[in-house]
Write an enzyme that holds these catalytic residues in place. Structure first.
Site, PDB file in Angstrom:
ATOM      1  N   HIS A 742      -2.566  27.226  41.692  1.00  0.00           N
ATOM      2  CA  HIS A 742      -4.159  26.848  41.867  1.00  0.00           C
ATOM      3  C   HIS A 742      -4.505  26.012  43.315  1.00  0.00           C
ATOM      4  O   HIS A 742      -3.524  25.043  43.568  1.00  0.00           O
ATOM      5  CB  HIS A 742      -4.490  25.811  40.841  1.00  0.00           C
ATOM      6  CG  HIS A 742      -4.235  26.363  39.392  1.00  0.00           C
ATOM      7  ND1 HIS A 742      -2.855  26.127  38.823  1.00  0.00           N
ATOM      8  CD2 HIS A 742      -5.081  26.910  38.579  1.00  0.00           C
ATOM      9  CE1 HIS A 742      -3.009  26.573  37.620  1.00  0.00           C
ATOM     10  NE2 HIS A 742      -4.180  27.242  37.523  1.00  0.00           N
ATOM     11  N   ASP A 775      -9.459  27.095  33.998  1.00  0.00           N
ATOM     12  CA  ASP A 775      -8.391  27.134  32.881  1.00  0.00           C
ATOM     13  C   ASP A 775      -9.368  27.519  31.790  1.00  0.00           C
ATOM     14  O   ASP A 775      -8.518  28.169  30.616  1.00  0.00           O
ATOM     15  CB  ASP A 775      -7.718  25.988  32.827  1.00  0.00           C
ATOM     16  CG  ASP A 775      -6.730  25.552  33.728  1.00  0.00           C
ATOM     17  OD1 ASP A 775      -6.115  26.249  34.417  1.00  0.00           O
ATOM     18  OD2 ASP A 775      -6.045  24.509  33.832  1.00  0.00           O
TER      19      ASP A 775
END
Length: 846
Positions: A742, A775
């Site tokens: 990420h 997410d």
């Protein structure tokens, strides 16, 4: 090797024995045991007169802490080869030295020879005969030996034994020799002033270098206080004016007899004149921790965590047991070192609370090492049962819930400045924990093979063993019972929104029409997508419920058109699957749900069982057992299965400049740090001042303390990094080299930095794009490459669930042009049949 060896012969007192304990071992006949409570090394003398002595007696003396035993030659056959050579000395009369066999000489470390005279030639020949063994000489019927005799023998490599009746603490006389005079007799010095360099140590750590004279050594031996020789001021009684005195435990001579070592306990401010413990700098490691804990025991304020540990034995006991378990579960070198350090901290806290020092522990270790009799070493039944119940060394350990906080100290990351970092340091910053794939694959192979060979029977047994659930069947097929999918309305609505967003984004990735290219007139090449027929989706279980993972894997499989979607997830203690995951399975059209986790679930998906459908590709994150099993089966040609990507610990890299909100940045870092103690968290700053960095660190500390998984963060964050850079370009370049799972951009022009990104799993642009959105519900997929694999792999997407087939259509006119090119190349490679397949067609067109 001692300067001389005293032999207790009845004429001694405790003061004499105390002084002797400072300079080496003492020979003790059994009749003088037990000795007074004085810590002195003992050589037990078992001569012919030793009543009842046998092999068991000898072992008992050694087990009780004796350094060595001295036995007559007649007993050699009974003990040589059984008693370790370094613990065994043979007692000889001068007349029977020639009776010693080679096997005896090879099985001992020393020889004590009784002789009426000290004949130099005899002693020299004796030494050659027993090459490699230490020689101790006891002159029978001798009067007090002169210092010259002690000196000559010791310099010749032998040690004189002096009965205690010939030793005294008083001045040397014709009847007795002062023990200090005997000790300094062989000392030599190559200095004009005759002084001996002296290393002073405390608990194995060097305090400083001083000098000793015969006079200062004598006084130290007799008084037990640190006394040295100042080169400027004469006799120096340590601490006489400062109060920083020393208690002397031992004085040793080096192998050349020209230097000394004093083992002391330092009292007061320290040994160094700068009021430091050592002239060589501050104490480090275990001894520094010991001093810190000792000071905290006296000074820690009420209510502090350290005070709680000292005051609450149950808390301390729980922490020691917790850290011991975490050490047992650790895998990598870094993890083992980290968890061992935690365990040592709490174990030493227990010791300090009970007045036990590291020196006490070392003495206990030394005493244990002296034991001849050894226990079998098996664990107690309760620990064996506990270990078998949780995991074995060859199987995956169950997940463990987070524990309470272990420290009141601030939670901090490590900081590095890229402008001053060496290439080696920069390379180190880019590294992840070493993943020992070969070791893990070796551990999971027996599990995989068991499921492959025994199918459902093995799967049920392994589920009972690892998931602790007894099941009749491991597979659920649709339609799923409505009661198994009952979730709170707010959760259902959230899942529905997330499903819609993820479906919309992944549907847009679906190829609507085949790719069609006319490469030359009459030659048309095409590529079209087809779904992978059967896919397996692994959804981790354990302490977390992960419907989001089921969404991220199930939606693209559904959009791609996969005919069979087998979802695998560990069952709950009652054998059911969480209703949130069941609801998602229903939404994505799962064709089966496998109630199993770990390597056994991966094996069932790869090979199939009587009830579990075999799949063609396996997706999903998991622990190292799942990852190792995926890597194993994809390399087995019998399985004919592929996987999405290798997986490692979760990662985030945040790039922040002066426009960032410290609270936002801290929250993003913590959202990843809570995944596990091995989570990889990196903050790359762009021209931030130390104050601005400190503001982020303060937010990290404050927010972490308020979160339920703070214990995990206390372990993951100290291993995480803050990297200081001077420009956005430099920061993004570091990120590209790191290739994070990420990447979050807290920058003035975050969108403008996106074109610079070359390697990342997913990018979160701007202050209002937290990783959490990706997410769960923004639409992008959260199953992403970790461990630097973003250099080569994409995150999971619709095309991950498809394969692409190419086609070509060549007309007769097209073959007239293309055919000669193909024939030329085929002939060049010597593949005549290839060329013939074109020629035979061209011949019909001419």
């Amino acid at each position: 090797m001692p300067v001389f060896l005293p032999l207790l012969d009845g004429n001694y007192n405790e003061d004499l024995l105390q002084a002797l304990s400072r300079i080496g071992p003492v020979i003790v006949p059994p009749s003088y045991l037990p000795l007074p409570d004085i810590d002195v090394s003992r050589y037990i003398l078992l001569d012919h007169a030793a009543s009842g002595a046998n092999l068991d007696t000898i072992i008992q003396y050694l087990d009780q802490g004796a350094d060595k035993v001295i036995v007559p030659l007649a007993w050699a056959k009974e003990v040589v080869g059984i008693i370790p050579a370094e613990r065994l000395i043979i007692l000889l009369d001068v007349s029977n030295a020639s009776a010693v066999s080679d096997s005896v000489r090879n099985g001992i470390s020393g020889v004590l020879v009784k002789t009426p005279t000290l004949d130099t030639d005899f002693i020299s020949s004796f030494t050659r005969f027993f090459a490699g063994a230490k020689i101790y000489i006891l002159q029978t019927g001798s009067s007090t030996p002169p210092q010259s005799t002690i000196r000559d023998l010791r310099r010749a490599g032998t040690t004189l034994i002096i009965p205690s009746s010939a030793l005294t603490l008083e001045a040397t006389s014709t009847e007795r020799i002062n023990i200090a005079d005997a000790f300094v007799a062989p000392l030599v010095s190559d200095r004009p002033d005759g002084l001996s360099p002296t290393v002073v140590t405390e608990e194995g750590k060097s305090l400083g270098l001083v000098y000793s004279s015969s006079l200062s050594v004598k006084e130290s031996i007799l008084t037990g206080k640190g006394v040295y020789q100042s080169r400027k001021h004469g006799l120096w009684r340590k601490g006489e004016t400062s109060g920083a005195t020393q208690t002397v435990f031992g004085i040793r001579v080096d192998c050349d007899l020209d230097a000394l070592e004093f083992d002391v306990a330092q009292v007061g401010a320290g040994f160094c004149h700068l009021n430091r413990p050592s002239c060589f700098g501050e104490t480090q490691g275990l001894y520094a921790l010991q001093k810190t804990l000792q000071s905290r025991l006296d000074e820690a304020p009420e209510g502090s965590y350290t005070r709680r540990l000292f005051n609450d034995p149950n808390l301390l006991r729980a922490k020691i047991m917790e850290e011991a378990e975490e050490l047992c579960d650790a895998q990598t070198q870094e993890e083992v070192a980290f968890e061992a350090a935690d365990l040592i901290y709490f174990a030493l806290t227990k010791c300090i609370a009970n007045g036990v020092t590291i020196s006490d522990i070392e003495r206990s270790l030394d005493k244990k090492a002296k034991k001849i009799t050894r226990r079998k070493g098996d664990a107690k039944p309760k620990w064996v049962e506990n270990t078998q119940a949780t995991a074995s060394s060859s199987t995956q350990p169950p997940p463990r819930p987070a524990a309470p906080a272990v420290s009141d100290g601030p939670i901090r990351m490590r900081t590095y400045d890229l402008s001053t970092a060496t290439p080696e340091t920069r390379s180190q910053l880019l590294r992840r924990p070493v993943l020992k794939s070969d070791e893990m694959i070796a551990k999971v192979k027996p599990i995989v093979d068991d499921v492959r060979n025994r199918g459902d029977a093995a799967l049920l047994e392994l589920t009972a063993k690892f998931d602790r659930v007894q099941l009749d069947s491991t597979v659920i097929f649709p339609p799923f019972a409505p009661e198994s999918m009952e979730v709170e309305e707010s959760v259902r609505q959230a899942i529905d929104v997330a499903y819609a967003n993820v479906e919309k984004f992944h549907a847009a990735q679906n190829e609507k029409t085949p790719l069609r290219v006319e490469t030359m007139p009459g030659v048309v090449c095409s590529r079209f997508a087809r779904p992978i027929a059967r896919v397996g989706l692994y959804v981790p279980g354990g302490t977390a419920i992960l419907p989001s993972t089921a969404l991220m894997l199930g939606v693209p499989a559904q959009v791609a058109g996969c005919k069979e979607i087998v979802l695998a997830t560990p069952p709950r203690p009652d054998g059911s699957i969480s209703p949130e995951v069941m609801y998602v399975a229903h939404l994505v059209g799962a064709s089966a749900i496998l109630k199993a986790g770990g390597a056994q679930a991966v094996a069932a998906l790869a090979y199939g069982t009587e009830t579990v459908p075999k799949v063609d590709k396996i997706f999903g994150p998991g622990n190292q057992w799942v990852t190792a099993a995926k890597m194993l089966v994809q390399n087995d040609t019998d399985a004919l299965v592929s996987i999405d990507m290798p997986a490692g610990p979760s990662e985030v890299l945040v790039v922040a400049d002066s426009t960032c909100n410290p609270a936002f940045v801290a929250a993003d870092l913590l959202s990843q740090a809570e995944h596990g103690v091995d989570s990889q968290v990196v903050l790359v700053t762009v021209n931030l001042s130390q104050e601005e960095i400190a503001a982020i660190e303060d937010e990290v500390d404050a927010q972490a303390r308020a979160l339920p998984r703070v214990e995990i963060m206390r372990q993951s964050l100290p291993k995480s990094l803050i990297v200081k850079t001077t420009s956005v370009e430099e920061a993004i370049q570091f990120s590209n080299d790191y290739a994070p799972e990420h990447l979050i951009l807290h920058l003035l022009d975050a969108p403008g930095a996106v074109p610079l990104v070359q390697n990342a799993g997913s990018v979160f642009v701007g202050p209002y794009s937290p990783e959490s959105c990706g997410d769960y519900a923004s639409g992008t997929n959260h199953t992403l490459p970790t461990n630097g694999y973003a250099r080569q792999f994409s995150g999971v997407n619709t095309q991950s669930f498809q394969k692409h087939i190419t086609s070509q259509e060549v007309t007769a006119d097209g073959l007239r042009v293309l055919g000669p090119v193909v024939v030329t190349l085929a002939d060049c490679e010597g593949l005549g049949a290839h060329a013939n397949a074109v020629r035979i067609r061209l011949s019909t067109l001419s």
